[in-house]
Motif scaffolding. Sequence first.
Motif, mmCIF file in Angstrom:
data_model
loop_
_atom_site.group_PDB
_atom_site.id
_atom_site.type_symbol
_atom_site.label_atom_id
_atom_site.label_comp_id
_atom_site.label_asym_id
_atom_site.label_seq_id
_atom_site.Cartn_x
_atom_site.Cartn_y
_atom_site.Cartn_z
ATOM 1 N N THR A 196 -14.844 7.024 -7.692
ATOM 2 C CA THR A 196 -14.605 7.095 -9.137
ATOM 3 C C THR A 196 -13.175 7.519 -9.467
ATOM 4 N N CYS A 197 -12.336 7.704 -8.471
ATOM 5 C CA CYS A 197 -10.932 8.085 -8.670
ATOM 6 C C CYS A 197 -10.159 6.894 -9.250
ATOM 7 N N LYS A 198 -9.632 7.067 -10.455
ATOM 8 C CA LYS A 198 -8.897 5.976 -11.108
ATOM 9 C C LYS A 198 -7.629 5.626 -10.339
ATOM 10 N N THR A 199 -6.933 6.628 -9.844
ATOM 11 C CA THR A 199 -5.701 6.384 -9.084
ATOM 12 C C THR A 199 -6.001 5.596 -7.821
ATOM 13 N N GLY A 200 -7.041 6.012 -7.100
ATOM 14 C CA GLY A 200 -7.417 5.329 -5.864
ATOM 15 C C GLY A 200 -7.907 3.912 -6.099
ATOM 16 N N ASN A 201 -8.577 3.696 -7.227
ATOM 17 C CA ASN A 201 -9.086 2.366 -7.542
ATOM 18 C C ASN A 201 -8.011 1.412 -8.041
ATOM 19 N N ASN A 202 -6.872 1.942 -8.442
ATOM 20 C CA ASN A 202 -5.785 1.097 -8.947
ATOM 21 C C ASN A 202 -4.810 0.646 -7.866
ATOM 22 N N ILE A 203 -5.109 0.939 -6.613
ATOM 23 C CA ILE A 203 -4.238 0.511 -5.519
ATOM 24 C C ILE A 203 -4.398 -0.993 -5.323
ATOM 25 N N GLU A 204 -3.293 -1.697 -5.313
ATOM 26 C CA GLU A 204 -3.321 -3.144 -5.089
ATOM 27 C C GLU A 204 -3.739 -3.430 -3.651
ATOM 28 N N ASP A 205 -4.468 -4.519 -3.461
ATOM 29 C CA ASP A 205 -4.997 -4.876 -2.139
ATOM 30 C C ASP A 205 -3.906 -4.942 -1.070
ATOM 31 N N ASP A 206 -2.735 -5.447 -1.406
ATOM 32 C CA ASP A 206 -1.651 -5.560 -0.433
ATOM 33 C C ASP A 206 -1.169 -4.201 0.071
ATOM 34 N N ASN A 207 -1.349 -3.149 -0.738
ATOM 35 C CA ASN A 207 -0.863 -1.817 -0.383
ATOM 36 C C ASN A 207 -1.957 -0.901 0.160
ATOM 37 N N ARG A 208 -3.211 -1.325 0.054
ATOM 38 C CA ARG A 208 -4.348 -0.494 0.463
ATOM 39 C C ARG A 208 -4.557 -0.544 1.977
ATOM 40 N N ARG A 209 -4.788 0.640 2.560
ATOM 41 C CA ARG A 209 -5.086 0.758 3.981
ATOM 42 C C ARG A 209 -6.296 1.665 4.145
ATOM 43 N N GLU A 210 -7.139 1.373 5.124
ATOM 44 C CA GLU A 210 -8.282 2.225 5.440
ATOM 45 C C GLU A 210 -7.787 3.439 6.214
ATOM 46 N N GLY A 211 -8.510 4.538 6.083
ATOM 47 C CA GLY A 211 -8.173 5.760 6.811
ATOM 48 C C GLY A 211 -7.364 6.732 5.979
ATOM 49 N N THR A 212 -7.085 7.877 6.583
ATOM 50 C CA THR A 212 -6.393 8.949 5.867
ATOM 51 C C THR A 212 -4.885 8.769 5.823
ATOM 52 N N GLY A 213 -4.335 8.041 6.773
ATOM 53 C CA GLY A 213 -2.876 7.923 6.855
ATOM 54 C C GLY A 213 -2.220 9.264 7.106
ATOM 55 N N ASN A 214 -2.997 10.259 7.578
ATOM 56 C CA ASN A 214 -2.515 11.634 7.783
ATOM 57 C C ASN A 214 -1.943 12.224 6.503
ATOM 58 N N LYS A 215 -2.520 11.828 5.370
ATOM 59 C CA LYS A 215 -2.051 12.288 4.067
ATOM 60 C C LYS A 215 -3.061 13.267 3.474
ATOM 61 N N PRO A 216 -2.601 14.184 2.613
ATOM 62 C CA PRO A 216 -3.532 15.116 1.956
ATOM 63 C C PRO A 216 -4.396 14.394 0.929
ATOM 64 N N LEU A 217 -5.517 15.012 0.589
ATOM 65 C CA LEU A 217 -6.442 14.430 -0.379
ATOM 66 C C LEU A 217 -5.842 14.464 -1.784
ATOM 67 N N CYS A 218 -6.020 13.383 -2.499
ATOM 68 C CA CYS A 218 -5.591 13.245 -3.889
ATOM 69 C C CYS A 218 -6.229 14.350 -4.734
ATOM 70 N N LYS A 219 -5.472 14.946 -5.658
ATOM 71 C CA LYS A 219 -5.987 16.021 -6.523
ATOM 72 C C LYS A 219 -7.133 15.522 -7.401
ATOM 73 N N GLU A 220 -7.055 14.266 -7.854
ATOM 74 C CA GLU A 220 -8.123 13.699 -8.688
ATOM 75 C C GLU A 220 -9.418 13.583 -7.878
ATOM 76 N N CYS A 221 -9.324 13.083 -6.633
ATOM 77 C CA CYS A 221 -10.496 12.990 -5.756
ATOM 78 C C CYS A 221 -11.058 14.388 -5.494
ATOM 79 N N GLU A 222 -10.189 15.328 -5.212
ATOM 80 C CA GLU A 222 -10.594 16.704 -4.942
ATOM 81 C C GLU A 222 -11.374 17.275 -6.128
ATOM 82 N N HIS A 223 -10.865 17.064 -7.319
ATOM 83 C CA HIS A 223 -11.521 17.544 -8.551
ATOM 84 C C HIS A 223 -12.881 16.878 -8.739
#
Length: 84
Positions: free
Chosen positions: A51-78
Amino acid sequence: MLDNAHGLVKRLSVLTTTGSRHTHTERKGWVMPMVHPWHSVKQEVRHDNTTCKTGNNIEDDNRREGTGNKPLCKECEHLNRQGK
């Protein structure tokens, strides 16, 4: 526990051990099941809540599966804390 009629998962208590630290998190209620994380090559965060709007707005060309060793989005966390 799974409520197959609604596809919901019952959250359980979790005990996490990190070195000498012990964190006990009590989680109650029915929530949507977790999904595999994803991230954008153009963002500095990962997402794991459908339900994360930011995560759902990622264009298919830029989307990758997995964490990418990145921290969790604040919106997802909330959203995760709210059980949404």
